[in-house]
Design an enzyme around this catalytic site. Structure first.
Site, mmCIF file in Angstrom:
data_model
loop_
_atom_site.group_PDB
_atom_site.id
_atom_site.type_symbol
_atom_site.label_atom_id
_atom_site.label_comp_id
_atom_site.label_asym_id
_atom_site.label_seq_id
_atom_site.Cartn_x
_atom_site.Cartn_y
_atom_site.Cartn_z
ATOM 1 N N LEU A 257 -5.905 1.749 -25.130
ATOM 2 C CA LEU A 257 -4.537 2.051 -25.540
ATOM 3 C C LEU A 257 -4.042 1.214 -26.711
ATOM 4 C CD1 LEU A 257 -2.996 2.587 -21.996
ATOM 5 C CD2 LEU A 257 -3.977 4.279 -23.553
ATOM 6 N N CYS A 258 -4.955 0.509 -27.377
ATOM 7 C CA CYS A 258 -4.582 -0.271 -28.564
ATOM 8 C C CYS A 258 -4.511 0.634 -29.789
ATOM 9 C CB CYS A 258 -5.601 -1.385 -28.818
ATOM 10 S SG CYS A 258 -5.416 -2.783 -27.715
ATOM 11 N N HIS A 259 -3.555 0.324 -30.653
ATOM 12 C CA HIS A 259 -3.396 1.076 -31.898
ATOM 13 C C HIS A 259 -4.361 0.552 -32.962
ATOM 14 C CE1 HIS A 259 0.479 1.661 -29.885
ATOM 15 N NE2 HIS A 259 0.537 2.804 -30.547
ATOM 16 N N MET B 46 -4.098 -8.566 -28.706
ATOM 17 C CA MET B 46 -5.381 -8.052 -28.225
ATOM 18 C C MET B 46 -6.482 -8.269 -29.252
ATOM 19 S SD MET B 46 -4.731 -7.309 -25.206
ATOM 20 C CE MET B 46 -6.408 -6.832 -24.870
ATOM 21 N N GLU B 47 -6.144 -8.198 -30.523
ATOM 22 C CA GLU B 47 -7.136 -8.433 -31.570
ATOM 23 C C GLU B 47 -7.608 -9.882 -31.549
ATOM 24 O OE1 GLU B 47 -5.305 -4.616 -32.373
ATOM 25 O OE2 GLU B 47 -4.451 -6.536 -31.787
ATOM 26 N N ASP C 294 -25.445 -14.402 -26.444
ATOM 27 C CA ASP C 294 -26.581 -13.555 -26.807
ATOM 28 C C ASP C 294 -27.607 -14.307 -27.645
ATOM 29 O OD1 ASP C 294 -28.045 -11.007 -27.186
ATOM 30 O OD2 ASP C 294 -27.423 -11.307 -29.266
#
Length: 160
Positions: A75-77, A113-114, A128
């Site tokens: 739901l992030c733009h 969120m970014e 990793d």
């Protein structure tokens, strides 16, 4: 308590409509860490990891992740980010790597969120790249440090 903006009246998830919101300057900073054995940290510091430059690769992965957050979090733009800075600092006291991200935009919605995605993916990239040497590494403490701009104003996390 604030309402959940991504839920409609029936409780269904929806992307928030930001078309009527003014574009304003917004910034977010996040942090996290990956804890490892001292020998693994030494491999990274001395540039002896078999996969190459761990910190440089993690930094780039974090930047790329911030730019692709809308592809990862449903739901992030999609945002036209104006700045993404990721820092990866070895810390013998952990032992491990402390990772911070700062993201900026001039837009209708925030970049928390970014920033969080940048830190998360940078930590995963470190894992990793040296997992062959240390599968017991732990990613921890990922959190929003601060945000500014937008209707909800500023936020600063309590000191850890």
């Amino acid at each position: 308590m604030a309402s959940l903006t991504h839920l409609d009246a029936t409780g269904a998830a929806n992307m928030v409509d930001v078309s009527d919101k003014a574009a304003t300057a917004r910034t977010a900073r996040a942090e996290g860490a990956i804890v490892m054995r001292p020998e693994t940290l030494r491999l990274i510091r001395e540039g002896d990891a078999k996969k190459g430059d761990v910190l440089g690769t993690a930094r780039l992965a974090g930047i790329m992740a911030a730019k692709r957050t809308h592809d990862l979090i449903p739901l992030c733009h999609p945002l036209l980010l104006s700045k993404v800075r990721v820092e990866c600092e070895p810390d013998a006291a952990l032992p491990g790597i402390r990772i911070t991200a700062e993201v900026r935009v001039q837009g209708p919605t925030g970049v928390e969120m970014e920033a969080l995605t940048a830190v998360s993916v940078a930590c995963l990239t470190v894992y990793d790249m040296v997992k062959a040497a240390d599968r017991g590494m732990r990613i921890e403490g990922i959190r929003l440090l601060e945000k500014s701009g937008g209707r909800s104003g500023s936020y600063a996390a309590d000191p850890a």
